[in-house]
Design a protein around this motif. Structure first.
Motif, PDB file in Angstrom:
ATOM      1  N   ILE A 183       6.695   1.215  -2.923  1.00  0.00           N
ATOM      2  CA  ILE A 183       6.905   0.677  -4.269  1.00  0.00           C
ATOM      3  C   ILE A 183       5.541   0.657  -4.929  1.00  0.00           C
ATOM      4  O   ILE A 183       4.588   0.072  -4.401  1.00  0.00           O
ATOM      5  CB  ILE A 183       7.523  -0.732  -4.237  1.00  0.00           C
ATOM      6  CG1 ILE A 183       8.954  -0.670  -3.686  1.00  0.00           C
ATOM      7  CG2 ILE A 183       7.518  -1.346  -5.640  1.00  0.00           C
ATOM      8  CD1 ILE A 183       9.619  -2.024  -3.513  1.00  0.00           C
ATOM      9  N   GLU A 184       5.445   1.316  -6.081  1.00  0.00           N
ATOM     10  CA  GLU A 184       4.182   1.427  -6.806  1.00  0.00           C
ATOM     11  C   GLU A 184       4.358   0.894  -8.217  1.00  0.00           C
ATOM     12  O   GLU A 184       5.390   1.131  -8.848  1.00  0.00           O
ATOM     13  CB  GLU A 184       3.722   2.883  -6.877  1.00  0.00           C
ATOM     14  CG  GLU A 184       3.445   3.506  -5.522  1.00  0.00           C
ATOM     15  CD  GLU A 184       2.980   4.946  -5.632  1.00  0.00           C
ATOM     16  OE1 GLU A 184       2.762   5.433  -6.763  1.00  0.00           O
ATOM     17  OE2 GLU A 184       2.839   5.586  -4.579  1.00  0.00           O
ATOM     18  N   GLY A 185       3.340   0.181  -8.707  1.00  0.00           N
ATOM     19  CA  GLY A 185       3.339  -0.257 -10.091  1.00  0.00           C
ATOM     20  C   GLY A 185       3.131   0.922 -11.024  1.00  0.00           C
ATOM     21  O   GLY A 185       2.558   1.942 -10.634  1.00  0.00           O
ATOM     22  N   ARG A 186       3.604   0.779 -12.268  1.00  0.00           N
ATOM     23  CA  ARG A 186       3.421   1.818 -13.283  1.00  0.00           C
ATOM     24  C   ARG A 186       2.783   1.195 -14.517  1.00  0.00           C
ATOM     25  O   ARG A 186       2.891  -0.010 -14.734  1.00  0.00           O
ATOM     26  CB  ARG A 186       4.766   2.448 -13.666  1.00  0.00           C
ATOM     27  CG  ARG A 186       5.477   3.107 -12.503  1.00  0.00           C
ATOM     28  CD  ARG A 186       6.723   3.832 -12.952  1.00  0.00           C
ATOM     29  NE  ARG A 186       7.742   2.918 -13.456  1.00  0.00           N
ATOM     30  CZ  ARG A 186       8.847   3.302 -14.088  1.00  0.00           C
ATOM     31  NH1 ARG A 186       9.054   4.573 -14.330  1.00  0.00           N
ATOM     32  NH2 ARG A 186       9.730   2.420 -14.503  1.00  0.00           N
ATOM     33  N   THR A 187       2.155   2.016 -15.331  1.00  0.00           N
ATOM     34  CA  THR A 187       1.547   1.491 -16.550  1.00  0.00           C
ATOM     35  C   THR A 187       2.612   1.040 -17.539  1.00  0.00           C
ATOM     36  O   THR A 187       2.402   0.106 -18.301  1.00  0.00           O
ATOM     37  CB  THR A 187       0.643   2.546 -17.216  1.00  0.00           C
ATOM     38  OG1 THR A 187       1.391   3.747 -17.412  1.00  0.00           O
ATOM     39  CG2 THR A 187      -0.565   2.848 -16.350  1.00  0.00           C
ATOM     40  N   GLU A 188       3.770   1.689 -17.520  1.00  0.00           N
ATOM     41  CA  GLU A 188       4.890   1.293 -18.378  1.00  0.00           C
ATOM     42  C   GLU A 188       6.145   1.175 -17.528  1.00  0.00           C
ATOM     43  O   GLU A 188       6.409   2.029 -16.688  1.00  0.00           O
ATOM     44  CB  GLU A 188       5.122   2.328 -19.486  1.00  0.00           C
ATOM     45  CG  GLU A 188       3.996   2.416 -20.489  1.00  0.00           C
ATOM     46  CD  GLU A 188       4.294   3.398 -21.611  1.00  0.00           C
ATOM     47  OE1 GLU A 188       5.471   3.771 -21.779  1.00  0.00           O
ATOM     48  OE2 GLU A 188       3.348   3.782 -22.299  1.00  0.00           O
ATOM     49  N   GLY A 189       6.902   0.118 -17.751  1.00  0.00           N
ATOM     50  CA  GLY A 189       8.152  -0.056 -17.031  1.00  0.00           C
ATOM     51  C   GLY A 189       7.974  -0.765 -15.711  1.00  0.00           C
ATOM     52  O   GLY A 189       6.850  -1.077 -15.277  1.00  0.00           O
ATOM     53  N   PRO A 190       9.094  -1.028 -15.046  1.00  0.00           N
ATOM     54  CA  PRO A 190       9.045  -1.757 -13.771  1.00  0.00           C
ATOM     55  C   PRO A 190       8.452  -0.913 -12.652  1.00  0.00           C
ATOM     56  O   PRO A 190       8.380   0.316 -12.768  1.00  0.00           O
ATOM     57  CB  PRO A 190      10.525  -2.072 -13.511  1.00  0.00           C
ATOM     58  CG  PRO A 190      11.281  -1.024 -14.244  1.00  0.00           C
ATOM     59  CD  PRO A 190      10.458  -0.689 -15.453  1.00  0.00           C
ATOM     60  N   PRO A 191       8.032  -1.549 -11.561  1.00  0.00           N
ATOM     61  CA  PRO A 191       7.556  -0.795 -10.401  1.00  0.00           C
ATOM     62  C   PRO A 191       8.620   0.194  -9.936  1.00  0.00           C
ATOM     63  O   PRO A 191       9.812  -0.008 -10.148  1.00  0.00           O
ATOM     64  CB  PRO A 191       7.304  -1.879  -9.342  1.00  0.00           C
ATOM     65  CG  PRO A 191       7.134  -3.132 -10.120  1.00  0.00           C
ATOM     66  CD  PRO A 191       8.008  -2.991 -11.333  1.00  0.00           C
ATOM     67  N   GLU A 192       8.145   1.263  -9.276  1.00  0.00           N
ATOM     68  CA  GLU A 192       9.064   2.337  -8.886  1.00  0.00           C
ATOM     69  C   GLU A 192       9.102   2.519  -7.375  1.00  0.00           C
ATOM     70  O   GLU A 192       8.075   2.572  -6.711  1.00  0.00           O
ATOM     71  CB  GLU A 192       8.681   3.649  -9.562  1.00  0.00           C
ATOM     72  CG  GLU A 192       9.691   4.745  -9.306  1.00  0.00           C
ATOM     73  CD  GLU A 192       9.634   5.863 -10.332  1.00  0.00           C
ATOM     74  OE1 GLU A 192      10.636   6.582 -10.467  1.00  0.00           O
ATOM     75  OE2 GLU A 192       8.589   6.023 -10.999  1.00  0.00           O
ATOM     76  N   LEU A 193      10.320   2.644  -6.883  1.00  0.00           N
ATOM     77  CA  LEU A 193      10.579   2.929  -5.475  1.00  0.00           C
ATOM     78  C   LEU A 193      10.556   4.433  -5.253  1.00  0.00           C
ATOM     79  O   LEU A 193      11.103   5.193  -6.051  1.00  0.00           O
ATOM     80  CB  LEU A 193      11.965   2.385  -5.106  1.00  0.00           C
ATOM     81  CG  LEU A 193      12.515   2.746  -3.726  1.00  0.00           C
ATOM     82  CD1 LEU A 193      11.834   1.917  -2.648  1.00  0.00           C
ATOM     83  CD2 LEU A 193      14.021   2.539  -3.686  1.00  0.00           C
ATOM     84  N   GLY A 194       9.919   4.852  -4.172  1.00  0.00           N
ATOM     85  CA  GLY A 194       9.933   6.258  -3.775  1.00  0.00           C
ATOM     86  C   GLY A 194      10.040   6.357  -2.267  1.00  0.00           C
ATOM     87  O   GLY A 194       9.676   5.414  -1.549  1.00  0.00           O
ATOM     88  N   TYR A 195      10.526   7.481  -1.778  1.00  0.00           N
ATOM     89  CA  TYR A 195      10.703   7.626  -0.323  1.00  0.00           C
ATOM     90  C   TYR A 195      10.965   9.073   0.045  1.00  0.00           C
ATOM     91  O   TYR A 195      11.350   9.895  -0.776  1.00  0.00           O
ATOM     92  CB  TYR A 195      11.865   6.758   0.175  1.00  0.00           C
ATOM     93  CG  TYR A 195      13.163   6.948  -0.590  1.00  0.00           C
ATOM     94  CD1 TYR A 195      14.011   8.007  -0.316  1.00  0.00           C
ATOM     95  CD2 TYR A 195      13.530   6.059  -1.595  1.00  0.00           C
ATOM     96  CE1 TYR A 195      15.192   8.181  -1.022  1.00  0.00           C
ATOM     97  CE2 TYR A 195      14.700   6.221  -2.306  1.00  0.00           C
ATOM     98  CZ  TYR A 195      15.526   7.293  -2.013  1.00  0.00           C
ATOM     99  OH  TYR A 195      16.688   7.475  -2.722  1.00  0.00           O
TER     100      TYR A 195
END
Length: 198
Positions: A92-104
């Motif tokens: 889970i990584e923070g983004r400059t815009e919008g909610p944090p994003e899950l990746g896998y």
């Protein structure tokens, strides 16, 4: 974003079949083999094929630095019976815009076993329990129904579609966008994936 609890490399999350733990230099060869598989790399924005060893080394250093800072949480997936053996990665990584994003991603030999849904459920629980976050975002290539199924199984709902940069693929590609908010996490529509039978 993430609290002190997760910022030490002894942190791990245990599920019925998996350990989610910090990645280490010992995971390098497994990442090269599994993420470097063309069937895995093709679905990922930042993993080139072929996958050079220096790219993996840089990923490992960045993951550990972000984990330490609490700006992201990247964890290796390993079978409980062999916690030193990486079979995939989740973050889970923070983004400059919008909610944090899950990746896998999950190594191809382990597809179809429900392991990724188990890992996604566990990390989403950790995110909402530890961070006070209100929403998670995720995306899946439109040609990747397996990833879409994982997200829907874990309570994510489709929130539209878009075209996103996939620098490792050399193009912008269509993706389905997904969202999971705190209210839906607290009131899941069905039994959590990590407690279902294999």
């Amino acid at each position: 974003m993430f609290p002190d609890l997760t910022r030490d490399d002894v942190f791990r999350i245990e599920t019925r079949r998996l350990w989610l733990r910090w990645p280490t230099a010992k995971d390098r060869d497994a990442i090269l083999k599994l993420a470097g598989d063309p069937s895995v790399a093709a679905m990922l924005a930042r993993v080139p094929h072929p996958l050079p060893a220096p790219v993996v080394d840089a990923f490992l250093l960045q993951a550990r630095a972000q984990n330490t800072a609490g700006s992201a949480l990247t964890l290796a997936l390993a079978p409980r019976a062999a916690p030193g053996s990486l079979i995939g990665v989740i973050s889970i990584e923070g983004r400059t815009e919008g909610p944090p994003e899950l990746g896998y991603w999950l190594g191809q030999p382990y597809w179809g076993s429900g392991l990724m849904a188990e890992a996604v459920t566990a990390l989403c629980h950790a995110f909402f329990a530890y961070t006070g976050g209100t929403e998670l975002a995720a995306s899946a290539r439109t040609v990747n129904p397996a990833s879409r199924h994982v997200l829907e199984t874990c309570g994510f709902v489709q929130a539209g579609s878009a075209t996103r940069p996939f620098p490792a693929r050399g193009a912008d590609l269509p993706v389905d966008l997904f969202s999971l908010d705190r209210r839906r996490w607290q009131n899941p529509p069905s039994e959590p994936a990590m407690t279902r039978a294999a």
